[in-house]
Enzyme design. Structure first.
Site, short mmCIF file in Angstrom:
data_model
loop_
_atom_site.label_atom_id
_atom_site.label_comp_id
_atom_site.label_asym_id
_atom_site.label_seq_id
_atom_site.Cartn_x
_atom_site.Cartn_y
_atom_site.Cartn_z
N GLY A 1 4.79 -3.30 13.30
CA GLY A 1 3.41 -3.24 12.86
C GLY A 1 2.82 -4.71 12.54
N GLY B 1 1.36 -2.50 -13.75
CA GLY B 1 1.01 -3.56 -12.64
C GLY B 1 0.94 -2.89 -11.05
N HIS C 1 -20.80 -30.90 -1.59
CA HIS C 1 -20.04 -31.71 -0.29
C HIS C 1 -18.80 -32.55 -0.85
N TYR D 1 -1.55 -5.99 8.16
CA TYR D 1 -1.73 -6.69 6.97
C TYR D 1 -0.30 -7.17 6.73
N GLU E 1 3.81 -3.89 18.02
CA GLU E 1 2.83 -3.16 17.60
C GLU E 1 2.23 -2.15 18.55
N GLY F 1 5.55 5.15 -14.39
CA GLY F 1 6.97 5.71 -14.47
C GLY F 1 7.74 4.41 -13.98
N GLY G 1 1.88 1.10 7.76
CA GLY G 1 0.77 1.75 6.79
C GLY G 1 1.47 2.12 5.86
N THR H 1 1.97 -1.20 -7.55
CA THR H 1 2.35 -1.86 -6.27
C THR H 1 2.00 -3.50 -6.28
N ASP I 1 -5.27 3.71 -4.21
CA ASP I 1 -4.81 4.16 -2.83
C ASP I 1 -4.76 5.73 -2.60
P1 FAD Z 1 -0.50 1.40 -7.33
O1 FAD Z 1 -0.65 -0.18 -7.50
O2 FAD Z 1 0.32 1.83 -6.07
O3 FAD Z 1 -0.03 2.01 -8.51
C1 FAD Z 1 0.17 3.07 -8.75
C2 FAD Z 1 1.13 3.39 -9.94
O4 FAD Z 1 1.36 4.75 -10.30
C3 FAD Z 1 2.56 3.06 -9.43
O5 FAD Z 1 2.96 1.68 -10.48
C4 FAD Z 1 3.45 4.13 -9.63
O6 FAD Z 1 4.71 3.77 -10.30
C5 FAD Z 1 2.42 5.01 -10.77
N1 FAD Z 1 3.07 6.32 -10.59
C6 FAD Z 1 2.84 7.26 -9.39
N2 FAD Z 1 3.08 8.31 -9.46
C7 FAD Z 1 3.13 8.47 -10.93
C8 FAD Z 1 3.63 9.68 -11.95
N3 FAD Z 1 3.91 10.82 -11.49
N4 FAD Z 1 3.88 9.30 -13.14
C9 FAD Z 1 3.62 8.08 -13.65
N5 FAD Z 1 3.34 6.93 -12.91
C10 FAD Z 1 3.32 7.29 -11.53
N6 FAD Z 1 -4.29 -5.19 -1.76
C11 FAD Z 1 -4.98 -6.34 -1.82
O7 FAD Z 1 -6.22 -5.95 -2.09
N7 FAD Z 1 -4.80 -7.61 -1.41
C12 FAD Z 1 -3.43 -7.98 -1.17
O8 FAD Z 1 -3.19 -9.10 -1.04
C13 FAD Z 1 -2.58 -6.95 -0.90
N8 FAD Z 1 -1.33 -7.21 -0.87
C14 FAD Z 1 -0.48 -6.16 -0.64
C15 FAD Z 1 0.89 -6.56 -0.09
C16 FAD Z 1 2.09 -5.53 0.10
C17 FAD Z 1 3.26 -5.86 0.59
C18 FAD Z 1 1.64 -4.32 -0.44
C19 FAD Z 1 2.57 -3.17 -0.23
C20 FAD Z 1 0.37 -3.91 -0.77
C21 FAD Z 1 -0.69 -4.91 -0.76
N9 FAD Z 1 -2.08 -4.59 -1.21
C22 FAD Z 1 -2.95 -5.64 -1.23
C23 FAD Z 1 -2.42 -3.34 -1.69
C24 FAD Z 1 -2.31 -3.05 -3.01
O9 FAD Z 1 -1.10 -3.29 -3.57
C25 FAD Z 1 -2.65 -1.81 -3.33
O10 FAD Z 1 -4.18 -1.49 -2.70
C26 FAD Z 1 -3.05 -1.53 -4.71
O11 FAD Z 1 -1.82 -1.78 -5.72
C27 FAD Z 1 -3.53 -0.14 -5.21
O12 FAD Z 1 -3.56 0.13 -6.81
P2 FAD Z 1 -3.44 1.65 -7.18
O13 FAD Z 1 -3.52 1.43 -8.77
O14 FAD Z 1 -4.23 2.47 -6.49
O15 FAD Z 1 -1.73 2.04 -6.82
P1 NAD Z 2 -1.71 -1.66 8.25
O1 NAD Z 2 -2.33 -0.37 8.60
O2 NAD Z 2 -2.65 -2.86 7.95
O3 NAD Z 2 -1.12 -1.97 9.78
C1 NAD Z 2 -0.10 -0.98 10.29
C2 NAD Z 2 0.08 -1.42 11.69
O4 NAD Z 2 1.06 -0.66 12.32
C3 NAD Z 2 -1.34 -1.07 12.59
O5 NAD Z 2 -1.83 -2.41 13.47
C4 NAD Z 2 -0.76 -0.19 13.64
O6 NAD Z 2 -1.23 0.00 14.86
C5 NAD Z 2 0.86 -0.40 13.66
N1 NAD Z 2 1.66 0.87 13.89
C6 NAD Z 2 1.70 1.95 13.49
N2 NAD Z 2 2.48 2.70 13.70
C7 NAD Z 2 3.52 1.99 14.62
C8 NAD Z 2 4.47 2.28 15.45
N3 NAD Z 2 5.18 3.65 15.61
N4 NAD Z 2 4.95 1.22 16.15
C9 NAD Z 2 4.39 0.20 16.23
N5 NAD Z 2 3.22 -0.08 15.41
C10 NAD Z 2 2.79 0.67 14.68
O7 NAD Z 2 -0.68 -1.30 7.32
P2 NAD Z 2 0.40 -2.08 6.70
O8 NAD Z 2 0.38 -3.56 7.07
O9 NAD Z 2 1.70 -1.34 6.28
O10 NAD Z 2 -0.36 -2.36 5.00
C11 NAD Z 2 -0.74 -1.23 4.38
C12 NAD Z 2 -2.00 -1.26 3.55
O11 NAD Z 2 -1.69 -2.13 2.58
C13 NAD Z 2 -3.21 -1.97 4.48
O12 NAD Z 2 -3.99 -1.05 5.04
C14 NAD Z 2 -3.86 -3.07 3.38
O13 NAD Z 2 -5.00 -2.34 3.03
C15 NAD Z 2 -3.00 -2.83 2.35
N6 NAD Z 2 -2.49 -4.32 2.20
C16 NAD Z 2 -3.56 -5.50 2.04
C17 NAD Z 2 -3.28 -6.76 2.37
C18 NAD Z 2 -4.41 -7.65 1.91
O14 NAD Z 2 -5.43 -7.20 1.25
N7 NAD Z 2 -4.33 -9.07 2.14
C19 NAD Z 2 -1.92 -7.14 2.49
C20 NAD Z 2 -0.99 -6.19 2.71
C21 NAD Z 2 -1.28 -4.75 2.78
#
Ligand code: FAD
Ligand code: NAD
Length: 464
Positions: free
Chosen positions: A183, A40, A443, A186, A206, A36, A271, A42, A311
């Site tokens: 928070g 690629g 090395h 990550y 936090e 939708g 989260g 999120t 996810d």
């Molecule tokens: P998504 O990537 O969320 O894709 C789901 C897709 O489904 C979306 O494009 C959405 O538009 C589509 N969709 C939903 N409902 C419908 C529908 N009804 N019809 C059609 N399409 C639909 N993970 C890492 O491993 N390393 C990182 O460094 C990392 N950094 C991150 C940084 C941030 C800021 C965020 C927010 C996340 C990060 N993540 C990271 C987490 C990572 O983005 C997700 O774990 C990953 O994208 C999950 O993939 P997915 O395919 O399950 O879902």
């Molecule tokens: P997170 O679960 O990593 O961290 C959320 C933090 O918010 C926790 O430390 C929690 O204790 C805190 N928190 C929760 N409610 C709160 C409140 N009311 N007030 C203050 N603190 C509060 O979640 P995120 O940072 O939003 O990331 C979401 C997910 O995306 C992660 O779990 C991670 O798996 C994924 N992600 C991964 C990467 C990576 O792989 N490098 C990078 C970004 C995101």
């Protein structure tokens, strides 16, 4: 309404869904993918990739600022750097565009039919996809739900205006002078570092008593020290009670004292929640695991022919897990015997320094009744780390005491994300400490710390 039939319908074109569709297409499975928003998902559009681009740009800018301030121990002197934020965001967007169009090309090459529209599930074998101007009913033998997750909002601070989600924080039009980050997980910490390096005053609130609550203290201490050194203010063990534009974020500490943190923007990163309701999926009455769709070791849901990955199936919320699950489901639909039972899913936090955990932590091993040996090797004793000016941190190995089979790697330090491949390989291949200790590592590289940690666990480290 136009109707099409296919063997596999994938809903969601993020890392989970697009990988599943590509692999299914490669294996000759007729596949339709509905997305939708943007291919690629999120990860490529508003997650992994844009955040790492911003983090890198911020790092380079900070280096230039330190050099301009005469703080380069390497003797590099430059004049005061400036930041063209619009250009930085364009550069980041360019990377996103290249990757997302690449995904489109890969799907075409695999023969996948992409429908650009939101899908609504009618039953376990039918969904309607709303395209521009028309709707298409897709009938399938297998339905794969890969709809990902969305950021959790705080009831007292809904997203909008000054209250940013990570998506807003990745496309700033101007740098806030004061940013409060709610928070210290990550997203909160990765972006706190990025904004601080770009020059913003950053304060983190936090709820838990520690940053990155899932990691142990030895791993988080270097990150905590670095945050403090960078001037990021931390309020740990504090909850957020609300917000107003005049005073900022209302915070309550453990003693129930309230105070306000002035802010121009507030990034809420508390989260992500599985996107498992609201598009007809509820009507399937799938077994849930909390808010996530419950799956078994095949990524099958409680309804035959309906699969779920990524996810939407809950923790760990990581792109590489979603991709591996996608590949696993596609291969099963093509008739291969597969299960999703990895021994190690690396978790990397791209803070400064970076943190990696692959496999079990000592606590998890102990809870599972496994007797272990562990050892660390510090980067302070690694030549490559010195040449990079990055001597903080260490690599730690965890192995079964009985047979020395490696069950976990943990590291904190500059660029340790790149060591996660070696960590995962050794665990999945059942390597013993002796295998890693006996492998010649180039090395000078950071990887030598991996070998040295294994040697140290065997009692004969060479360089410490
Ligand atoms: P998504 O990537 O969320 O894709 C789901 C897709 O489904 C979306 O494009 C959405 O538009 C589509 N969709 C939903 N409902 C419908 C529908 N009804 N019809 C059609 N399409 C639909 N993970 C890492 O491993 N390393 C990182 O460094 C990392 N950094 C991150 C940084 C941030 C800021 C965020 C927010 C996340 C990060 N993540 C990271 C987490 C990572 O983005 C997700 O774990 C990953 O994208 C999950 O993939 P997915 O395919 O399950 O879902
Ligand atoms: P997170 O679960 O990593 O961290 C959320 C933090 O918010 C926790 O430390 C929690 O204790 C805190 N928190 C929760 N409610 C709160 C409140 N009311 N007030 C203050 N603190 C509060 O979640 P995120 O940072 O939003 O990331 C979401 C997910 O995306 C992660 O779990 C991670 O798996 C994924 N992600 C991964 C990467 C990576 O792989 N490098 C990078 C970004 C995101």
């Amino acid at each position: 309404m136009k109707e099409i039939s296919t063997k596999l319908l994938v809903i969601g074109g993020g890392p989970g869904g697009y990988v599943a569709a590509i692999r299914a297409g490669q294996l000759g499975v007729p596949t339709v993918l509905a997305e939708g928003a943007s291919l690629g998902g999120t990860c490529l559009n508003i997650g992994c990739i844009p955040s790492k681009a911003l983090i890198h740009a911020a790092h380079d800018f900070e280096q230039a600022r330190l050099q301009a301030a005469g703080n380069s121990p390497m003797g590099i002197r430059v004049s005061e750097p400036t930041l063209d934020l619009a250009e930085t965001v364009r550069w980041k967007d360019g990377i996103v565009k290249r990757l997302t169009s690449g995904v489109g090309a890969l799907l075409r090459k695999a023969g996948v039919q992409v429908l650009a529209g939101w899908a609504t599930v009618e039953d376990g074998k039918t969904a309607v996809v709303q395209l521009e101007g028309e709707a298409v009913r897709v009938r399938c033998e297998h339905l794969l739900i890969a709809t990902g997750s969305e950021p959790v909002a705080l009831p007292s601070m809904p997203f909008g205006g000054a209250i940013w989600s990570s998506t807003d924080a990745l496309s700033p039009t101007e740098l806030p002078r004061r940013l409060v980050v709610v928070g210290a997980g990550y997203i909160g910490l990765e972006l706190s570092f990025a904004y601080r390096k770009l020059g913003t005053e950053v304060t983190v609130v936090e709820a838990a008593p520690d940053i990155l609550p899932r990691y142990d203290e030895a791993l988080t201490k270097p990150v905590l020290d670095s945050l403090k050194k960078a001037g990021v203010v931390l309020h740990l063990g504090c909850s957020v009670a609300g917000w107003d534009a005049k005073n900022g974020v209302h915070v309550r500490n453990a003693n129930a004292d309230e105070f306000a943190l002035p802010a121009d923007k507030v990034l809420v990163a508390v989260g992500r929640r599985p996107r498992a309701t609201g598009f007809g999926i509820d009507s399937l009455q799938l077994t849930m695991n909390g808010r996530a769709i419950a799956i078994d070791a095949h990524c099958a849901t409680s309804m035959r022919g309906v699969w779920a990955i990524g996810d939407v199936t809950g923790e760990p919320v990581l792109a590489h897990r979603a991709m591996a699950q996608g590949e696993c489901v596609a291969e099963q639909i093509a008739g291969k015997a597969r299960r999703f039972e990895p021994m190690a899913i690396p978790a990397v936090c791209f803070t400064d320094p970076e943190v990696v955990i692959t496999g079990l932590t000592a606590q998890e091993a102990s809870a599972a009744g496994i007797e272990t040996v562990e050892a660390s090797f510090p980067f302070a004793a690694n030549g490559r780390a010195m040449t990079l000016g990055a001597e903080g941190g260490f690599v730690r190995v965890l192995a079964r005491k009985s047979d020395h089979v490696i069950i976990g790697w943990h590291a904190v330090g500059r660029s340790v994300s790149e060591l996660s491949a070696a960590f995962g390989q050794s665990i999945e291949m059942g390597a013993r400490l002796e295998d890693v200790a006996g492998t010649i590592h180039a090395h000078p590289t950071l990887g030598e710390a991996v070998q040295e940690a294994a040697m140290r666990a065997l009692g004969h480290s060479l360089h410490i």
